[in-house]
Write a protein that holds these residues in place. Sequence first.
Motif, short mmCIF file in Angstrom:
data_model
loop_
_atom_site.label_atom_id
_atom_site.label_comp_id
_atom_site.label_asym_id
_atom_site.label_seq_id
_atom_site.Cartn_x
_atom_site.Cartn_y
_atom_site.Cartn_z
N HIS A 45 20.77 4.21 37.23
CA HIS A 45 21.16 5.03 36.07
C HIS A 45 21.73 4.23 34.91
CE1 HIS A 45 20.28 8.51 38.49
NE2 HIS A 45 21.15 8.12 39.40
N TYR A 57 9.27 -1.62 25.11
CA TYR A 57 9.23 -0.21 25.51
C TYR A 57 10.34 0.65 24.91
CZ TYR A 57 6.11 -2.24 28.97
OH TYR A 57 5.10 -2.91 29.58
N GLY A 103 15.50 3.15 27.82
CA GLY A 103 15.13 3.66 29.14
C GLY A 103 16.32 3.72 30.06
N ARG A 104 16.07 4.26 31.26
CA ARG A 104 17.11 4.40 32.28
C ARG A 104 16.58 3.83 33.59
NH1 ARG A 104 21.66 7.48 32.60
NH2 ARG A 104 21.08 8.54 30.69
N ILE A 158 15.78 3.64 37.29
CA ILE A 158 15.60 4.66 38.33
C ILE A 158 15.43 4.04 39.72
CG2 ILE A 158 14.71 6.42 36.79
CD1 ILE A 158 11.88 5.71 37.76
N VAL A 205 12.80 -0.66 38.27
CA VAL A 205 11.85 0.30 37.70
C VAL A 205 12.63 1.10 36.67
CG1 VAL A 205 10.34 2.25 38.14
CG2 VAL A 205 10.48 0.40 39.81
N ASP A 231 12.59 4.13 33.62
CA ASP A 231 11.94 5.33 33.09
C ASP A 231 12.05 5.27 31.57
OD1 ASP A 231 10.80 7.77 32.63
OD2 ASP A 231 12.50 8.94 33.37
N MET A 238 6.61 7.07 30.42
CA MET A 238 6.07 6.22 31.49
C MET A 238 7.18 5.52 32.25
SD MET A 238 4.52 3.09 29.32
CE MET A 238 5.30 2.77 27.75
N LYS A 239 6.84 5.09 33.46
CA LYS A 239 7.76 4.30 34.29
C LYS A 239 7.18 2.90 34.40
CE LYS A 239 9.38 8.27 36.86
NZ LYS A 239 8.64 9.35 36.24
N ARG A 283 7.76 -1.16 35.97
CA ARG A 283 8.46 -2.12 36.83
C ARG A 283 8.59 -3.41 36.05
NH1 ARG A 283 5.82 -2.09 41.64
NH2 ARG A 283 7.54 -1.07 42.67
#
Length: 76
Positions: free
Chosen positions: A33, A41, A44-45, A47, A56, A58, A62-63, A65
């Motif tokens: 988190h 990108y 993001g957070r 996950i 990884v 989010d 999109m997700k 790695r």
Amino acid sequence: MVNSHSAPKRRYLPTSPFGPPPEAPPVEQYALHDLVTHDKYGLGRVILVEGDTGVVIDFAPMKVRIMSPFARMSKL
């Protein structure tokens, strides 16, 4: 001809007039988190944390790695 592999690490000689090479900075640690920003990108957070090898993230649609050393990413 361009050589694609990296050069071998030079060893430090104690008798050298130059100091030893600087230590590599520690790899950033991420937790579940955490909010991050990435150069490509955006926001993001985290996950999923895969130990010290990757995370990884989010990024809204999109997700992704991302593997260590996380050069283009920073924690907010």
